[in-house]
Scaffold this motif. Structure first.
Motif, short mmCIF file in Angstrom:
data_model
loop_
_atom_site.label_atom_id
_atom_site.label_comp_id
_atom_site.label_asym_id
_atom_site.label_seq_id
_atom_site.Cartn_x
_atom_site.Cartn_y
_atom_site.Cartn_z
N PHE A 41 0.78 -1.13 0.14
CA PHE A 41 0.08 -0.13 0.11
C PHE A 41 0.84 1.29 0.05
N ALA A 42 2.06 1.19 0.88
CA ALA A 42 2.80 2.25 0.85
C ALA A 42 3.49 2.50 -0.64
N THR A 43 3.92 1.55 -1.09
CA THR A 43 4.49 1.66 -2.47
C THR A 43 3.45 2.48 -3.37
N PHE A 44 2.12 1.64 -3.64
CA PHE A 44 1.35 2.23 -4.32
C PHE A 44 0.85 3.61 -4.05
N ALA A 45 0.93 4.15 -2.69
CA ALA A 45 0.83 5.57 -2.43
C ALA A 45 1.80 6.54 -3.28
N MET A 46 2.99 6.02 -3.07
CA MET A 46 4.20 6.75 -3.72
C MET A 46 4.16 6.85 -5.23
N PHE A 47 3.55 6.06 -5.90
CA PHE A 47 3.51 6.05 -7.12
C PHE A 47 2.11 6.25 -7.75
N ALA A 48 1.31 6.79 -6.94
CA ALA A 48 -0.12 6.95 -7.46
C ALA A 48 -0.44 7.98 -8.65
N MET A 49 0.60 8.84 -8.79
CA MET A 49 0.51 9.80 -9.78
C MET A 49 1.59 9.60 -10.95
N GLN A 50 2.37 8.49 -10.77
CA GLN A 50 3.42 8.30 -11.59
C GLN A 50 2.63 7.52 -12.99
N THR A 51 2.07 8.15 -13.73
CA THR A 51 1.35 7.44 -15.02
C THR A 51 2.21 7.90 -16.29
N VAL A 52 2.96 8.44 -16.25
CA VAL A 52 3.75 9.14 -17.50
C VAL A 52 3.07 9.58 -18.59
N GLY A 53 2.08 10.27 -18.32
CA GLY A 53 1.11 10.61 -19.48
C GLY A 53 0.20 9.49 -19.83
N GLY A 124 -3.89 -1.26 -22.85
CA GLY A 124 -2.62 -0.67 -22.88
C GLY A 124 -2.08 -0.36 -21.67
N ALA A 125 -2.69 -0.90 -20.63
CA ALA A 125 -2.21 -0.32 -19.09
C ALA A 125 -1.93 -1.79 -18.26
N GLY A 126 -0.84 -2.30 -18.77
CA GLY A 126 -0.19 -3.60 -18.23
C GLY A 126 0.76 -3.14 -17.16
N ARG A 129 3.76 -0.46 -17.95
CA ARG A 129 3.09 0.93 -18.73
C ARG A 129 3.67 2.10 -17.94
N SER A 130 3.51 1.75 -16.65
CA SER A 130 3.87 2.91 -15.73
C SER A 130 4.32 2.66 -14.25
N ALA A 131 4.73 3.13 -13.55
CA ALA A 131 5.01 2.90 -11.94
C ALA A 131 3.54 2.85 -11.38
N ALA A 135 2.58 -0.90 -9.68
CA ALA A 135 2.14 -0.79 -8.12
C ALA A 135 0.73 -1.52 -8.00
N PHE A 136 -0.12 -1.23 -9.01
CA PHE A 136 -1.63 -1.55 -8.91
C PHE A 136 -1.53 -3.32 -8.92
N PHE A 137 -0.69 -3.61 -10.06
CA PHE A 137 -0.92 -4.99 -10.47
C PHE A 137 -0.34 -5.88 -9.42
N THR A 138 1.02 -5.33 -8.81
CA THR A 138 1.59 -6.02 -7.61
C THR A 138 0.72 -5.98 -6.44
N LEU A 139 -0.05 -4.69 -6.04
CA LEU A 139 -0.86 -5.05 -4.88
C LEU A 139 -2.07 -6.00 -4.87
N VAL A 140 -2.89 -5.57 -6.11
CA VAL A 140 -4.21 -6.16 -6.33
C VAL A 140 -3.70 -7.78 -6.69
#
Length: 202
Positions: A41-53, A124-126, A129-131, A135-140
């Motif tokens: 969860f902490a890792t996901f919070a760190m990368f929550a905005m890291q979508t690189v566009g 295209g959101a594997g 794709r981005s941090a 983080a999402f796929f790892t947590l879920v």
């Protein structure tokens, strides 16, 4: 006191000691799982905005499907509770029936989750794709892996109970440990639903 009586008391005390050690060991395992999920969860919070566009959770998450997943998992926790009540009353047929329903609900949850993963990858959101998506796929995915282990554990217990007329203390202890594990996964999923899905959309 006779030698046989002393032996019986010693065996009884040894059984209680073994049971307490087993329960303590399982609680220790749950605590390590808490640390694991807290880190994810902490890792996901760190990368929550890291979508690189790229696409965000708000763009792709389907809350209707996620709400259905949540209802299936929470209902499975309720049915497992009914199985535990039946187990304490030695109603093995009812225990097996409720465990079957629990398995079906848990399997339905996993099926929906895998469908969601396939949809995200197709969009295209594997995980590569981005941090954020990593983080999402790892947590879920880690939670889904735990649910899979829980379902396999459930099948093993059902096979062990087939043909029995009475559940032993060992059977009840194993069911109780799996019940704790299953309820723990429900709590983690509520956090996932609130923090990951709702938090990404707001």
């Amino acid at each position: 006191m006779s030698q046989s009586t002393l032996s019986a008391h010693a065996a009884h005390d040894h059984g209680h000691e073994h049971q307490s050690h087993s329960v303590f060991g399982f609680w220790a395992y749950l605590m390590t799982d808490c640390v694991l999920f807290a880190s994810l969860f902490a890792t996901f919070a760190m990368f929550a905005m890291q979508t690189v566009g790229g696409p965000t959770g708000k763009d792709l998450f389907n809350l209707n499907d996620v709400a259905l997943e949540t209802s299936l998992l929470l209902t499975s926790s309720l049915t497992f509770g009914f199985a535990m009540i039946a187990a304490t009353r030695q109603r093995i047929g009812a225990v097996l029936g409720w465990l079957f329903v629990t398995f079906a609900l848990g399997a339905g949850f996993l099926w929906l989750e895998l469908n969601e993963f396939a949809h995200l990858v197709a969009e295209g959101a594997g995980p590569q794709r981005s941090a954020f998506w990593s983080a999402f796929f790892t947590l879920v995915g880690t939670h889904g892996l735990h649910v899979t282990v829980g379902l396999l554990w459930l099948v093993v217990l059902v096979v062990q109970m087939l043909g029995k007329r009475k559940l032993s203390e060992r059977d009840l202890r194993r069911l109780a440990c799996l019940s704790l594990f299953w309820h723990f996964l429900d709590i983690v999923w509520i956090c996932v639903f609130s923090f990951v899905y709702l938090g990404s959309i707001v």
